[in-house]
Design a protein around this motif. Sequence first.
Motif, mmCIF file in Angstrom:
data_model
loop_
_atom_site.group_PDB
_atom_site.id
_atom_site.type_symbol
_atom_site.label_atom_id
_atom_site.label_comp_id
_atom_site.label_asym_id
_atom_site.label_seq_id
_atom_site.Cartn_x
_atom_site.Cartn_y
_atom_site.Cartn_z
ATOM 1 N N THR A 127 0.849 -1.187 0.000
ATOM 2 C CA THR A 127 0.000 0.000 0.000
ATOM 3 C C THR A 127 0.885 1.238 0.000
ATOM 4 O OG1 THR A 127 -1.781 -1.106 1.200
ATOM 5 C CG2 THR A 127 -1.757 1.297 1.260
ATOM 6 N N GLU A 129 0.567 5.318 0.162
ATOM 7 C CA GLU A 129 -0.218 6.538 0.338
ATOM 8 C C GLU A 129 0.611 7.691 -0.198
ATOM 9 O OE1 GLU A 129 -2.255 7.500 4.079
ATOM 10 O OE2 GLU A 129 -1.670 5.491 4.751
ATOM 11 N N THR A 149 -5.582 1.768 -8.471
ATOM 12 C CA THR A 149 -5.641 3.189 -8.125
ATOM 13 C C THR A 149 -7.017 3.650 -7.681
ATOM 14 O OG1 THR A 149 -6.119 3.768 -10.428
ATOM 15 C CG2 THR A 149 -3.789 3.681 -9.767
ATOM 16 N N GLY A 151 -8.322 4.049 -4.877
ATOM 17 C CA GLY A 151 -8.414 4.852 -3.666
ATOM 18 C C GLY A 151 -7.771 6.214 -3.767
ATOM 19 N N THR A 152 -7.576 6.736 -4.973
ATOM 20 C CA THR A 152 -6.884 8.017 -5.140
ATOM 21 C C THR A 152 -7.865 9.149 -5.418
ATOM 22 O OG1 THR A 152 -6.560 7.578 -7.494
ATOM 23 C CG2 THR A 152 -4.781 6.932 -6.008
ATOM 24 N N ASP A 153 -7.468 10.342 -4.967
ATOM 25 C CA ASP A 153 -8.211 11.572 -5.241
ATOM 26 C C ASP A 153 -7.291 12.474 -6.053
ATOM 27 O OD1 ASP A 153 -9.559 13.958 -5.279
ATOM 28 O OD2 ASP A 153 -9.511 14.276 -3.113
ATOM 29 N N ARG A 175 -1.118 -0.944 -4.262
ATOM 30 C CA ARG A 175 -2.420 -0.320 -4.012
ATOM 31 C C ARG A 175 -2.163 1.145 -3.666
ATOM 32 N NH1 ARG A 175 -6.650 -3.520 -4.248
ATOM 33 N NH2 ARG A 175 -6.403 -5.764 -3.896
ATOM 34 N N THR A 177 -3.182 4.930 -2.823
ATOM 35 C CA THR A 177 -4.219 5.785 -2.252
ATOM 36 C C THR A 177 -3.624 7.167 -2.042
ATOM 37 O OG1 THR A 177 -3.646 5.272 0.059
ATOM 38 C CG2 THR A 177 -5.205 3.797 -1.039
ATOM 39 N N SER A 179 -3.898 11.638 -2.357
ATOM 40 C CA SER A 179 -4.439 12.775 -3.098
ATOM 41 C C SER A 179 -3.343 13.468 -3.891
ATOM 42 C CB SER A 179 -5.071 13.775 -2.112
ATOM 43 O OG SER A 179 -5.421 14.975 -2.758
#
Length: 199
Positions: A127, A129, A149, A151-153, A175, A177, A179
């Motif tokens: 994971t 971030e 992807t 879980g990405t903003d 994985r 995640t 922003s």
Amino acid sequence: MTVEPPEPSPRPASPAPLRASHDDREAVVEQLRDAAAEGRIDLDELGERVEKALQSRTLDELAVLTADLPQPESPGSRPPLVLKGGMSGASRGPARWEVPGHVIAHGGLGGVKIDFTRTECRLKEVTVEAYGETSGVTIVIPDGWAVETGGTDPGFGGFKDETTPDRLPGTPLIRLTGSGGMGGVTIRHPNRRECRKLA
């Protein structure tokens, strides 16, 4: 009147031993080689145990070969790796480094680059971030690795996935995640210059 004793109930069948995979055998061989390098077993014993490991069919047979050795720390149990761009930036790789199960990157003002191209990762998933913040985060993964992807903003800076979906057997899934922030987040495979350096 004679009362017949009840018939004994059948004993539950013992579960069958789990079969060992190629990766299971290779992991034990590597552990044995490390033990020999540390002086825990001599070279003759190393050869004997490696031969038995390669011939083992079950996990129980493999466990016997390393029962008297310190058990290696699981990469997935390591604390997260945190990279902060700060004022001057931060990076990890391309030199070899141990990959934990969780990586956190804050782009800050200097940006962050995470390069997985020289790692030997035994994890099934990692994971990451990534928070682009002001100067962004760049993630480089080897050809054959895949990324998820969902879980990405994208934020203001956007999010770019320049990887191919073809995942080779035995490689981890990244994985992703987080922003994009102002600087954005990019995940890609090595470019030509990086490939020349790897070669």
